[in-house]
Design a protein around this motif. Structure first.
Motif, PDB file in Angstrom:
ATOM      1  N   GLY A  93      24.361  10.084  -3.608  1.00  0.00           N
ATOM      2  CA  GLY A  93      22.949   9.902  -3.318  1.00  0.00           C
ATOM      3  C   GLY A  93      22.312   8.927  -4.294  1.00  0.00           C
ATOM      4  N   PRO A  94      20.983   8.938  -4.360  1.00  0.00           N
ATOM      5  CA  PRO A  94      20.266   7.966  -5.189  1.00  0.00           C
ATOM      6  C   PRO A  94      20.600   8.024  -6.679  1.00  0.00           C
ATOM      7  CG  PRO A  94      18.757   9.048  -3.679  1.00  0.00           C
ATOM      8  CD  PRO A  94      20.068   9.753  -3.559  1.00  0.00           C
ATOM      9  N   VAL A  95      20.901   9.213  -7.203  1.00  0.00           N
ATOM     10  CA  VAL A  95      21.240   9.309  -8.626  1.00  0.00           C
ATOM     11  C   VAL A  95      22.582   8.626  -8.886  1.00  0.00           C
ATOM     12  CG1 VAL A  95      21.729  10.891 -10.539  1.00  0.00           C
ATOM     13  CG2 VAL A  95      19.835  11.372  -8.966  1.00  0.00           C
ATOM     14  N   LEU A  96      23.535   8.816  -7.985  1.00  0.00           N
ATOM     15  CA  LEU A  96      24.820   8.115  -8.112  1.00  0.00           C
ATOM     16  C   LEU A  96      24.603   6.612  -8.014  1.00  0.00           C
ATOM     17  CD1 LEU A  96      27.873   7.923  -8.373  1.00  0.00           C
ATOM     18  CD2 LEU A  96      28.051   8.411  -5.919  1.00  0.00           C
ATOM     19  N   ASP A  97      23.762   6.176  -7.087  1.00  0.00           N
ATOM     20  CA  ASP A  97      23.472   4.739  -6.970  1.00  0.00           C
ATOM     21  C   ASP A  97      22.905   4.191  -8.284  1.00  0.00           C
ATOM     22  OD1 ASP A  97      24.357   4.692  -4.339  1.00  0.00           O
ATOM     23  OD2 ASP A  97      22.344   4.786  -3.484  1.00  0.00           O
ATOM     24  N   GLU A 153      15.001  -1.524  -9.933  1.00  0.00           N
ATOM     25  CA  GLU A 153      13.555  -1.374 -10.111  1.00  0.00           C
ATOM     26  C   GLU A 153      12.811  -1.150  -8.801  1.00  0.00           C
ATOM     27  OE1 GLU A 153      12.303  -4.803 -12.363  1.00  0.00           O
ATOM     28  OE2 GLU A 153      13.629  -4.272 -14.033  1.00  0.00           O
ATOM     29  N   SER A 154      13.240  -1.826  -7.733  1.00  0.00           N
ATOM     30  CA  SER A 154      12.484  -1.749  -6.487  1.00  0.00           C
ATOM     31  C   SER A 154      12.869  -0.569  -5.601  1.00  0.00           C
ATOM     32  CB  SER A 154      12.638  -3.057  -5.699  1.00  0.00           C
ATOM     33  OG  SER A 154      13.978  -3.196  -5.233  1.00  0.00           O
ATOM     34  N   GLU A 155      14.128  -0.147  -5.649  1.00  0.00           N
ATOM     35  CA  GLU A 155      14.576   0.887  -4.714  1.00  0.00           C
ATOM     36  C   GLU A 155      15.344   2.033  -5.339  1.00  0.00           C
ATOM     37  OE1 GLU A 155      16.528  -0.282  -1.098  1.00  0.00           O
ATOM     38  OE2 GLU A 155      15.536  -2.230  -1.115  1.00  0.00           O
ATOM     39  N   PRO A 158      13.469   4.358  -8.232  1.00  0.00           N
ATOM     40  CA  PRO A 158      12.426   5.197  -7.617  1.00  0.00           C
ATOM     41  C   PRO A 158      13.016   6.292  -6.722  1.00  0.00           C
ATOM     42  CG  PRO A 158      11.750   2.901  -7.533  1.00  0.00           C
ATOM     43  CD  PRO A 158      13.192   2.924  -8.014  1.00  0.00           C
ATOM     44  N   ALA A 159      14.041   5.950  -5.945  1.00  0.00           N
ATOM     45  CA  ALA A 159      14.660   6.947  -5.068  1.00  0.00           C
ATOM     46  C   ALA A 159      15.318   8.055  -5.884  1.00  0.00           C
ATOM     47  CB  ALA A 159      15.688   6.283  -4.152  1.00  0.00           C
ATOM     48  N   ALA A 160      15.932   7.700  -7.013  1.00  0.00           N
ATOM     49  CA  ALA A 160      16.572   8.702  -7.864  1.00  0.00           C
ATOM     50  C   ALA A 160      15.543   9.671  -8.443  1.00  0.00           C
ATOM     51  CB  ALA A 160      17.361   8.016  -8.979  1.00  0.00           C
ATOM     52  N   PHE A 161      14.324   9.185  -8.630  1.00  0.00           N
ATOM     53  CA  PHE A 161      13.240  10.039  -9.125  1.00  0.00           C
ATOM     54  C   PHE A 161      12.453  10.667  -7.985  1.00  0.00           C
ATOM     55  CE2 PHE A 161      13.943   7.606 -13.009  1.00  0.00           C
ATOM     56  CZ  PHE A 161      13.890   8.618 -13.955  1.00  0.00           C
ATOM     57  N   GLY A 162      12.900  10.469  -6.743  1.00  0.00           N
ATOM     58  CA  GLY A 162      12.239  11.070  -5.596  1.00  0.00           C
ATOM     59  C   GLY A 162      10.970  10.376  -5.177  1.00  0.00           C
TER      60      GLY A 162
END
Length: 177
Positions: A93-97, A153-155, A158-162
């Protein structure tokens, strides 16, 4: 053992060749582990770029009469191992990304240092054709690092932080109807 600048250059070229060939093998796993489509695409595109960089290193070595294969690059071996651990230990998911971008940027910074050093050495030796080839690779590494920063920075971060991506943050900021 290096006794002069030419030996040092040879060691540097061989080390960087080893680093790049290791990266060619590692990038597909990073691409597969990524969930963000733009990050997957960035890894895919960088694989093609890295393959061209290996060819460029082979070309430089041929011009200089140097065998490109030498000792294994321990630094890249460690960076690749770190990325493998991230893939194994961080949930998809976003944290892995975000973690993959961090690992990839460590690789890029290592490569930027290597190509900057090699380019400077080649220029000092008067090997302008070889220096120009590696300067091209240096630019590609810097461009990849910049792309990864922009994605983070753009995606990705922010996604990892929800949070919504930076370009979507205006949605809902005017109040609910």
């Amino acid at each position: 053992m290096a006794s002069d600048i030419r030996d040092l250059l040879t060691m540097g070229l061989q080390d960087t060749y080893s680093a790049e060939t290791q990266l060619v093998e590692a990038l597909p796993a990073m691409q597969e582990a990524a969930t963000n489509p733009k990050l997957k695409q960035a890894f895919n595109e960088h694989l093609a770029v890295t393959q061209r960089q290996v060819e460029r290193l082979e070309q430089v070595c041929k011009q200089l009469g140097i065998e490109p294969e030498g000792e294994t690059c321990n630094a890249m071996e460690g960076l690749v191992e770190e990325s493998e651990e991230i893939i194994d230990e961080v949930d998809e998911g976003p944290v892995l990304d975000a973690a993959l971008i961090g690992a990839a940027q460590k690789v890029e910074h290592y490569e930027i240092a290597a190509y900057g050093t090699l380019t400077a050495m080649l220029k000092a030796m008067g090997e302008t054709k070889a220096a120009d080839l590696l300067a091209q690779t240096l630019k590609e590494e810097k461009d990849t690092d910049e792309l990864l920063s922009q994605l983070a920075e753009s995606e990705i971060n922010p996604a990892a932080f929800g949070k919504p991506p930076a370009n979507d943050q205006t949605k809902g900021s005017r109040g609910a109807a």
